[in-house]
Design a protein around this motif. Sequence first.
Motif, mmCIF file in Angstrom:
data_model
loop_
_atom_site.group_PDB
_atom_site.id
_atom_site.type_symbol
_atom_site.label_atom_id
_atom_site.label_comp_id
_atom_site.label_asym_id
_atom_site.label_seq_id
_atom_site.Cartn_x
_atom_site.Cartn_y
_atom_site.Cartn_z
ATOM 1 N N GLY A 129 0.922 -1.428 -0.289
ATOM 2 C CA GLY A 129 0.076 0.682 -0.104
ATOM 3 C C GLY A 129 1.016 1.373 0.128
ATOM 4 O O GLY A 129 0.483 2.537 -0.299
ATOM 5 N N GLN A 130 2.321 1.211 0.640
ATOM 6 C CA GLN A 130 3.152 1.977 0.557
ATOM 7 C C GLN A 130 3.040 2.833 -1.223
ATOM 8 O O GLN A 130 2.664 4.224 -1.000
ATOM 9 C CB GLN A 130 3.874 1.977 1.613
ATOM 10 N N GLU A 132 1.421 1.720 -3.524
ATOM 11 C CA GLU A 132 0.753 2.097 -4.610
ATOM 12 C C GLU A 132 -0.235 3.693 -4.490
ATOM 13 O O GLU A 132 -0.003 4.140 -4.794
ATOM 14 C CB GLU A 132 -0.973 1.383 -3.546
ATOM 15 N N ALA A 133 0.492 4.062 -2.972
ATOM 16 C CA ALA A 133 -0.139 5.525 -2.309
ATOM 17 C C ALA A 133 0.974 6.490 -3.020
ATOM 18 O O ALA A 133 0.420 7.394 -3.142
ATOM 19 C CB ALA A 133 0.065 5.286 -0.762
ATOM 20 N N ALA A 134 1.769 6.308 -3.059
ATOM 21 C CA ALA A 134 3.099 6.778 -3.625
ATOM 22 C C ALA A 134 2.831 6.941 -5.409
ATOM 23 O O ALA A 134 2.903 8.392 -5.832
ATOM 24 C CB ALA A 134 4.514 6.467 -3.707
ATOM 25 N N LEU A 135 2.466 5.494 -6.043
ATOM 26 C CA LEU A 135 2.311 6.017 -7.118
ATOM 27 C C LEU A 135 0.727 7.044 -8.110
ATOM 28 O O LEU A 135 0.662 7.140 -8.886
ATOM 29 C CB LEU A 135 1.692 4.690 -7.811
ATOM 30 N N SER A 136 -0.427 6.473 -6.532
ATOM 31 C CA SER A 136 -1.051 6.758 -6.882
ATOM 32 C C SER A 136 -1.364 8.548 -7.231
ATOM 33 O O SER A 136 -2.473 9.727 -7.694
ATOM 34 C CB SER A 136 -2.007 6.191 -5.525
ATOM 35 N N THR A 137 -0.215 8.855 -6.025
ATOM 36 C CA THR A 137 0.090 10.430 -6.626
ATOM 37 C C THR A 137 0.481 10.928 -7.760
ATOM 38 O O THR A 137 1.158 12.141 -8.402
ATOM 39 C CB THR A 137 0.569 11.163 -5.004
ATOM 40 N N LEU A 139 3.699 9.790 -8.461
ATOM 41 C CA LEU A 139 5.353 9.571 -8.270
ATOM 42 C C LEU A 139 6.470 8.313 -9.222
ATOM 43 O O LEU A 139 4.878 7.366 -9.805
ATOM 44 C CB LEU A 139 5.894 8.949 -6.894
ATOM 45 N N ILE A 148 10.008 6.847 -0.256
ATOM 46 C CA ILE A 148 9.190 5.791 0.617
ATOM 47 C C ILE A 148 9.295 5.059 1.084
ATOM 48 O O ILE A 148 9.171 4.693 2.160
ATOM 49 C CB ILE A 148 7.606 6.079 -0.408
ATOM 50 N N GLN A 152 11.966 3.518 5.056
ATOM 51 C CA GLN A 152 11.014 2.713 5.641
ATOM 52 C C GLN A 152 11.895 1.578 5.966
ATOM 53 O O GLN A 152 11.998 1.009 6.711
ATOM 54 C CB GLN A 152 9.430 2.684 5.857
ATOM 55 N N ASN B 48 -7.316 3.698 -12.238
ATOM 56 C CA ASN B 48 -5.335 5.103 -12.026
ATOM 57 C C ASN B 48 -4.178 3.846 -12.385
ATOM 58 O O ASN B 48 -3.413 3.777 -12.214
ATOM 59 C CB ASN B 48 -5.180 5.343 -10.899
ATOM 60 N N LEU B 50 -4.134 1.194 -11.331
ATOM 61 C CA LEU B 50 -3.383 -0.126 -10.567
ATOM 62 C C LEU B 50 -3.116 -1.491 -10.613
ATOM 63 O O LEU B 50 -2.429 -1.867 -9.560
ATOM 64 C CB LEU B 50 -3.254 0.630 -8.962
ATOM 65 N N ARG B 76 -2.151 8.966 -13.607
ATOM 66 C CA ARG B 76 -1.752 9.268 -11.990
ATOM 67 C C ARG B 76 -1.869 10.691 -10.942
ATOM 68 O O ARG B 76 -2.855 10.780 -10.276
ATOM 69 C CB ARG B 76 -0.768 8.243 -11.234
ATOM 70 N N PHE B 83 -7.045 5.308 0.292
ATOM 71 C CA PHE B 83 -7.168 3.856 0.154
ATOM 72 C C PHE B 83 -7.979 3.394 1.155
ATOM 73 O O PHE B 83 -8.195 4.143 2.037
ATOM 74 C CB PHE B 83 -5.508 3.171 0.410
ATOM 75 N N ASN B 87 -2.690 4.274 4.288
ATOM 76 C CA ASN B 87 -1.173 4.766 3.373
ATOM 77 C C ASN B 87 -0.634 5.815 3.508
ATOM 78 O O ASN B 87 0.019 5.960 2.957
ATOM 79 C CB ASN B 87 -1.421 3.757 2.474
ATOM 80 N N TYR B 89 2.641 8.159 5.470
ATOM 81 C CA TYR B 89 3.647 7.670 4.865
ATOM 82 C C TYR B 89 4.531 7.423 6.250
ATOM 83 O O TYR B 89 4.481 8.492 6.740
ATOM 84 C CB TYR B 89 5.279 8.458 4.545
ATOM 85 N N HIS B 91 7.046 7.181 7.820
ATOM 86 C CA HIS B 91 8.340 8.407 8.571
ATOM 87 C C HIS B 91 7.860 8.908 8.783
ATOM 88 O O HIS B 91 9.061 10.543 8.271
ATOM 89 C CB HIS B 91 9.050 7.050 7.592
ATOM 90 N N ILE B 105 6.868 16.206 -8.440
ATOM 91 C CA ILE B 105 5.863 16.325 -9.053
ATOM 92 C C ILE B 105 6.580 17.479 -9.950
ATOM 93 O O ILE B 105 6.426 17.996 -11.131
ATOM 94 C CB ILE B 105 4.448 15.181 -9.419
ATOM 95 N N ARG B 149 -3.692 14.791 1.445
ATOM 96 C CA ARG B 149 -2.686 14.389 -0.131
ATOM 97 C C ARG B 149 -2.977 13.979 -1.406
ATOM 98 O O ARG B 149 -3.043 14.617 -2.080
ATOM 99 C CB ARG B 149 -1.867 12.973 1.217
ATOM 100 N N MET B 153 -2.163 17.772 -4.951
ATOM 101 C CA MET B 153 -1.848 17.637 -6.438
ATOM 102 C C MET B 153 -3.361 18.273 -7.484
ATOM 103 O O MET B 153 -3.218 17.797 -8.653
ATOM 104 C CB MET B 153 -1.829 15.929 -7.088
#
Lengths: 233, 244
Positions: A129-130, A132-137, A139, A148, A152, B48, B50, B76, B83, B87, B89, B91, B105, B149, B153
């Motif tokens: 999911g990490q 996927e979340a990044a790709l969905s924005t 990246l 990401i 970690q 998108n 996935l 995307r 989600f 999800n 991040y 960190h 981006i 988040r 975009m």
Amino acid sequence: MDEFLNFQVIADNFTYFMIGRYPKGPLGGLGLTLYLAVVSCILSMFGGLILGLLSISKKRWVRWPSVVFINAVRGLPLLMVIFWMYFLLPALLGRTVPESRTVIFGLTLFTSAYMSQIVRAGIEGIPRGQTEAALSTGLKHWQAMIYIVLPQGLRNMIPSFVNQFVSLIKDTSLAFIVGVSELTHVGTQINNRTMAYPTEIFIFIAAVYFVICYAFTSLSRLLERKLSVGSSA
Amino acid sequence: MIEFNGVHKWFKKLHVLNDINLHVKPGEVVVVCGPSGSGKSTLIRTINQLEPINEGTLLVDGMNLSDKKTDINKLRAEIGFVFQQFNLYPHLSVLSNITLAPIKIRNTPKAQAQQQAMALLERVGLAEKRDAYPTQLSGGQQQRVAIARALAMKPRIMLFDEPTSALDPEMIGEVLDVMQKLAKSGMTMVVVTHEMGFAREVAHRVVFMDQGQILEVAPPEQFFLHPQHERAQQFLKQLLSPMH
């Protein structure tokens, strides 16, 4: 031999144990051991990271060669890898290569193969999911990896990295078979010269290895604690 | 805005999407519901990419997803995705979670990205949590940050994949509120959810799926009062029963 243990031999040769003939000659002894360990350690960190990333690539023509390479290296004894480098490198490069560099190359190759599997496990341990979340924005894959997943994953890899480096420090002792005068080699030299004190000499050498490895493990535990505080505070 | 034409998808032998035909107009809010395993999550994830599709065509914002020339990363960036498991991040701080994509981006200057992020946090009611880390937030708060988040975009489409299913009941409302406001602002939205109250109030159309097929598409009042398909009737009966 009057006494059971006579550590005078250590005191007499202490500088030689620590730095070899340096600064009048090449660096040797513990100094060289540390040099070999640190340089190989840094190189194999990069090597392991790159190999690890290659070995989980989605592209088969990237993944396959790296997986074959990793498994080939992991299937060989380190001694063999160092021997191979000793004969192979000059043949490949067409000129002589300093023994210490040969050893660094062998150690790096060998450790990188193991590190790559730590990297792979560390990356695969981060939930899908990490990414996927990044790709969905928006990246890209490599950006998701760098910003990401790796930050970690690397944190989780630290304990395994340390294990590997402790092994690496000890593995530098194998450099002595190609005549590199690191700590173990220096020990056998002094032993051959003095003849009478093998026990004292090898107890001393064992103690030095232990102290270094222990110091390294403690340092890493400190680092780990520091990093984990950073993530939750 | 989103056009499914004869879309099929298989997971090995399992036919997860079976001849999907669905057009979503700009500004429309479509709720997708159906029993678990019906393919609704897969459906929304294909939008998108996935999940890639195996057959048929899928046009999003005028771009054909099956076309190799389509820049999928660029597409995307125009589609926000929320989600079930948030999800976020772990960190990164709340603020950095939101500013990462605009900075990397869109090359937005950091100060400006942070300003926009604060405006978004304001909008989801979490401005005071800017420096918190995701683990310090409740589920509802995390999901609201995740929405912020996605909005950072400036997407033209927002997709929600069961956004409230992982939440404690008392936190569902706060997330639905944010989504409702978003819908009112004219955002094109596709929402997979079991929140029938939300569907009834906010959706323009409800899509009912079962076993990879779309069985019914209807405006909410019609869908809830007079579901045509037998399986939709059963599904609603179970979902709306007082024991549920």
